[in-house]
Motif scaffolding. Structure first.
Motif, PDB file in Angstrom:
ATOM      1  N   LYS A 165       0.842  -1.204   0.000  1.00 35.83           N
ATOM      2  CA  LYS A 165       0.000   0.000   0.000  1.00 35.83           C
ATOM      3  C   LYS A 165       0.879   1.257   0.000  1.00 35.83           C
ATOM      4  CE  LYS A 165      -2.221  -1.388   3.678  1.00 35.83           C
ATOM      5  NZ  LYS A 165      -3.175  -1.425   4.828  1.00 35.83           N
ATOM      6  N   VAL A 166       0.635   2.097  -0.993  1.00 39.37           N
ATOM      7  CA  VAL A 166       1.463   3.304  -1.171  1.00 39.37           C
ATOM      8  C   VAL A 166       0.581   4.546  -1.294  1.00 39.37           C
ATOM      9  CG1 VAL A 166       3.176   4.444  -2.647  1.00 39.37           C
ATOM     10  CG2 VAL A 166       3.237   1.947  -2.354  1.00 39.37           C
ATOM     11  N   ALA A 167       1.036   5.639  -0.716  1.00 36.74           N
ATOM     12  CA  ALA A 167       0.359   6.932  -0.853  1.00 36.74           C
ATOM     13  C   ALA A 167       1.255   7.876  -1.647  1.00 36.74           C
ATOM     14  CB  ALA A 167       0.062   7.532   0.517  1.00 36.74           C
ATOM     15  N   LEU A 168       0.653   8.646  -2.524  1.00 38.22           N
ATOM     16  CA  LEU A 168       1.376   9.659  -3.287  1.00 38.22           C
ATOM     17  C   LEU A 168       0.683  11.002  -3.117  1.00 38.22           C
ATOM     18  CD1 LEU A 168       2.003   7.884  -6.746  1.00 38.22           C
ATOM     19  CD2 LEU A 168       3.633   8.144  -4.854  1.00 38.22           C
ATOM     20  N   CYS A 169       1.409  12.062  -3.379  1.00 42.66           N
ATOM     21  CA  CYS A 169       0.785  13.384  -3.427  1.00 42.66           C
ATOM     22  C   CYS A 169      -0.037  13.466  -4.712  1.00 42.66           C
ATOM     23  CB  CYS A 169       1.843  14.476  -3.440  1.00 42.66           C
ATOM     24  SG  CYS A 169       2.836  14.595  -1.939  1.00 42.66           S
ATOM     25  N   ALA A 170      -1.082  14.252  -4.680  1.00 41.12           N
ATOM     26  CA  ALA A 170      -1.898  14.445  -5.878  1.00 41.12           C
ATOM     27  C   ALA A 170      -1.024  14.951  -7.030  1.00 41.12           C
ATOM     28  CB  ALA A 170      -3.013  15.441  -5.581  1.00 41.12           C
ATOM     29  N   LYS A 171      -1.376  14.564  -8.248  1.00 43.00           N
ATOM     30  CA  LYS A 171      -0.540  14.871  -9.408  1.00 43.00           C
ATOM     31  C   LYS A 171      -0.355  16.372  -9.642  1.00 43.00           C
ATOM     32  CE  LYS A 171      -1.739  10.580 -11.812  1.00 43.00           C
ATOM     33  NZ  LYS A 171      -2.346   9.967 -13.025  1.00 43.00           N
ATOM     34  N   GLU A 172      -1.346  17.167  -9.228  1.00 37.15           N
ATOM     35  CA  GLU A 172      -1.230  18.617  -9.443  1.00 37.15           C
ATOM     36  C   GLU A 172      -0.381  19.305  -8.380  1.00 37.15           C
ATOM     37  OE1 GLU A 172      -5.171  17.806  -7.304  1.00 37.15           O
ATOM     38  OE2 GLU A 172      -4.032  16.952  -8.979  1.00 37.15           O
ATOM     39  N   VAL A 173      -0.069  18.579  -7.302  1.00 41.34           N
ATOM     40  CA  VAL A 173       0.781  19.111  -6.230  1.00 41.34           C
ATOM     41  C   VAL A 173       2.245  18.889  -6.629  1.00 41.34           C
ATOM     42  CG1 VAL A 173       1.388  18.885  -3.782  1.00 41.34           C
ATOM     43  CG2 VAL A 173      -0.987  18.623  -4.518  1.00 41.34           C
ATOM     44  N   PRO A 174       3.151  19.837  -6.341  1.00 38.13           N
ATOM     45  CA  PRO A 174       4.549  19.677  -6.738  1.00 38.13           C
ATOM     46  C   PRO A 174       5.192  18.341  -6.373  1.00 38.13           C
ATOM     47  CG  PRO A 174       4.192  21.905  -6.007  1.00 38.13           C
ATOM     48  CD  PRO A 174       2.912  21.171  -5.750  1.00 38.13           C
ATOM     49  N   CYS A 175       4.958  17.835  -5.151  1.00 35.27           N
ATOM     50  CA  CYS A 175       5.580  16.558  -4.777  1.00 35.27           C
ATOM     51  C   CYS A 175       4.978  15.415  -5.591  1.00 35.27           C
ATOM     52  CB  CYS A 175       5.447  16.290  -3.278  1.00 35.27           C
ATOM     53  SG  CYS A 175       3.766  16.040  -2.679  1.00 35.27           S
ATOM     54  N   GLY A 176       3.703  15.523  -5.968  1.00 34.94           N
ATOM     55  CA  GLY A 176       3.060  14.510  -6.790  1.00 34.94           C
ATOM     56  C   GLY A 176       3.564  14.559  -8.221  1.00 34.94           C
ATOM     57  N   SER A 177       3.732  15.773  -8.734  1.00 38.04           N
ATOM     58  CA  SER A 177       4.257  15.948 -10.086  1.00 38.04           C
ATOM     59  C   SER A 177       5.681  15.401 -10.178  1.00 38.04           C
ATOM     60  CB  SER A 177       4.237  17.434 -10.451  1.00 38.04           C
ATOM     61  OG  SER A 177       4.795  17.647 -11.721  1.00 38.04           O
ATOM     62  N   ALA A 178       6.481  15.656  -9.140  1.00 43.65           N
ATOM     63  CA  ALA A 178       7.855  15.163  -9.119  1.00 43.65           C
ATOM     64  C   ALA A 178       7.889  13.638  -9.049  1.00 43.65           C
ATOM     65  CB  ALA A 178       8.602  15.765  -7.933  1.00 43.65           C
ATOM     66  N   ALA A 179       6.981  13.058  -8.264  1.00 42.30           N
ATOM     67  CA  ALA A 179       6.904  11.598  -8.147  1.00 42.30           C
ATOM     68  C   ALA A 179       6.571  10.967  -9.497  1.00 42.30           C
ATOM     69  CB  ALA A 179       5.869  11.206  -7.105  1.00 42.30           C
ATOM     70  N   GLN A 180       5.628  11.581 -10.218  1.00 45.99           N
ATOM     71  CA  GLN A 180       5.272  11.078 -11.539  1.00 45.99           C
ATOM     72  C   GLN A 180       6.443  11.171 -12.505  1.00 45.99           C
ATOM     73  OE1 GLN A 180       2.451   9.460 -12.285  1.00 45.99           O
ATOM     74  NE2 GLN A 180       1.766   9.774 -10.171  1.00 45.99           N
ATOM     75  N   LYS A 181       7.211  12.236 -12.382  1.00 45.10           N
ATOM     76  CA  LYS A 181       8.384  12.417 -13.233  1.00 45.10           C
ATOM     77  C   LYS A 181       9.425  11.336 -12.949  1.00 45.10           C
ATOM     78  CE  LYS A 181       9.653  16.640 -13.906  1.00 45.10           C
ATOM     79  NZ  LYS A 181      10.255  17.991 -13.739  1.00 45.10           N
ATOM     80  N   ALA A 182       9.614  11.015 -11.661  1.00 43.33           N
ATOM     81  CA  ALA A 182      10.569   9.968 -11.282  1.00 43.33           C
ATOM     82  C   ALA A 182      10.102   8.598 -11.767  1.00 43.33           C
ATOM     83  CB  ALA A 182      10.748   9.956  -9.768  1.00 43.33           C
TER      84      ALA A 182
END
Length: 281
Positions: A165-182
Motif C-alpha cells: 500500500k502506497v500513498a502519493l501526493c496528488a498529481k497537481e501538487v509539486p511533490c506529486g508531479s515530481a513523483a510522476q516524473k521519477a
C-alpha cells in the motif's frame, strides 16, 4: 608735549588693536564651534535615520508557503519576530497549487513560497506577484516507510509490488508531479491507494500505518525524526524541485514582507533551510 601726545596716541592705538583682535578671534572660535556642532547634528540625524530602519517594521506578515517548508519557515518566523519587535509572521501552509489558487482568488497575503516554478507561474500569470520570483532552495524526493522498513523497500520499483500500500501526493501538487516524473524516468506505473493534497498528508499516512510507504521529500523524512525511515532512489535526481519565493502585488505589509524574504535568502536563512535538508538553489 608733542612727544607725550604721540606716545599716548600710539598706546591707545595698540590697545584698540588688541581689543579688536580679541573680538575677531572670539568670533572665529564661535564660528568654528557652530560649524562643528552643525556637522555633529547632521551625523546624529543620519545615524538616527539609519538606526530606526528596523524599528519601522511592524504588523503582521502573512506568508503562504508549501507544506514542506513548515518546520524551517516556522523557525525563521520566530527569528524574524525576535529581530523586529512589534511584528508577527502568520503562516498558511498547504499544497502549493491550492495556495496559488487562493492568492489568485484574492486571499490577502504578503509572501508566496511555492514548491515548484509551475505553481508560482499560476500567480505570476495572474500578475499577482510584485517582483520576479527568486529560487531560494531545492528539494529532492525520498521514499518514506515505517520505522525499520519492515517491507524491505529498497528501490522505487519495489513500490509496485503486489499487496504493497502506497500513498502519493496528488498529481497537481509539486511533490506529486515530481513523483510522476521519477516514475516515468524509471518506466514504472504505480497506482497508489490514496492521493494526498500535500506532502504532509502523504507522510501522515505512513505514520498512522495506513500505508506501507509514500513518496515525499527528504526534508519531510528528516523532520519526522524516528517516526519514519527514508529510502533514497536514483531516479529522484531527475525530479528535483526548485522553490521560488515572491512578494505579492497587493501585499498588505510589503515593507516587512520584503524583510522576511531577505531573511529567507540570507546566509542565516540558508543555514536553517540547509539543516532541514533542503538543497542550495
Amino acid at each position: 608735549m608733542t612727544t607725550r601726545s604721540v606716545s599716548g596716541s600710539g598706546s591707545r592705538s595698540r590697545w584698540t588693536l588688541r581689543v579688536v583682535g580679541g573680538f575677531a578671534l572670539a568670533a572665529l572660535t564661535l564660528t568654528a564651534c557652530s560649524s562643528g556642532d552643525s556637522d555633529d547634528s547632521g551625523d546624529s540625524s543620519e545615524k538616527s535615520a539609519s538606526g530606526s530602519s528596523s524599528e519601522k517594521l511592524s504588523g503582521t506578515v502573512t506568508v503562504f508557503a508549501a507544506a514542506s517548508l513548515k518546520e524551517s519557515f516556522t523557525a525563521l518566523g520566530k527569528t524574524f519576530e525576535k529581530e523586529h519587535p512589534g511584528t508577527k509572521v502568520s503562516f498558511n501552509f498547504g499544497g502549493s497549487d491550492a495556495l496559488a489558487a487562493s492568492i489568485t482568488s484574492g486571499a490577502p497575503a504578503d509572501v508566496f513560497a511555492a514548491a515548484s516554478p509551475k505553481t508560482m507561474k499560476t500567480v505570476t500569470d495572474a500578475k499577482d506577484a510584485k517582483d520576479t520570483p527568486a529560487t531560494f532552495v531545492r528539494n529532492q524526493l525520498e521514499i518514506a516507510t515505517l520505522p525499520g522498513n519492515p517491507k524491505k523497500i529498497k528501490t522505487l520499483k519495489d513500490l509496485t509490488r503486489s499487496g504493497l500500500k502506497v500513498a502519493l501526493c496528488a498529481k497537481e501538487v509539486p511533490c506529486g508531479s515530481a513523483a510522476q516524473k521519477a516514475l516515468t524516468a524509471a518506466r514504472l506505473k504505480l497506482t497508489p491507494v490514496s492521493y494526498e493534497q500535500d506532502v504532509k498528508g502523504a507522510l501522515t499516512k505512513v505514520q498512522l500505518k495506513e500505508v506501507d510507504a509514500s513518496v515525499v521529500y527528504k526534508t519531510d523524512v528528516k523532520a519526522a525524526g524516528g517516526k519514519v525511515a527514508g529510502v533514497e532512489f536514483p531516479e529522484s535526481k531527475q525530479a528535483i524541485n526548485d522553490y521560488p519565493i515572491a512578494l505579492l502585488k497587493n501585499a498588505p505589509n510589503a515593507e516587512a514582507a520584503t524583510a522576511f524574504i531577505d531573511l529567507v535568502k540570507s546566509a542565516q536563512g540558508q543555514k536553517v533551510l540547509g539543516q532541514a535538508g533542503f538543497l542550495k538553489p
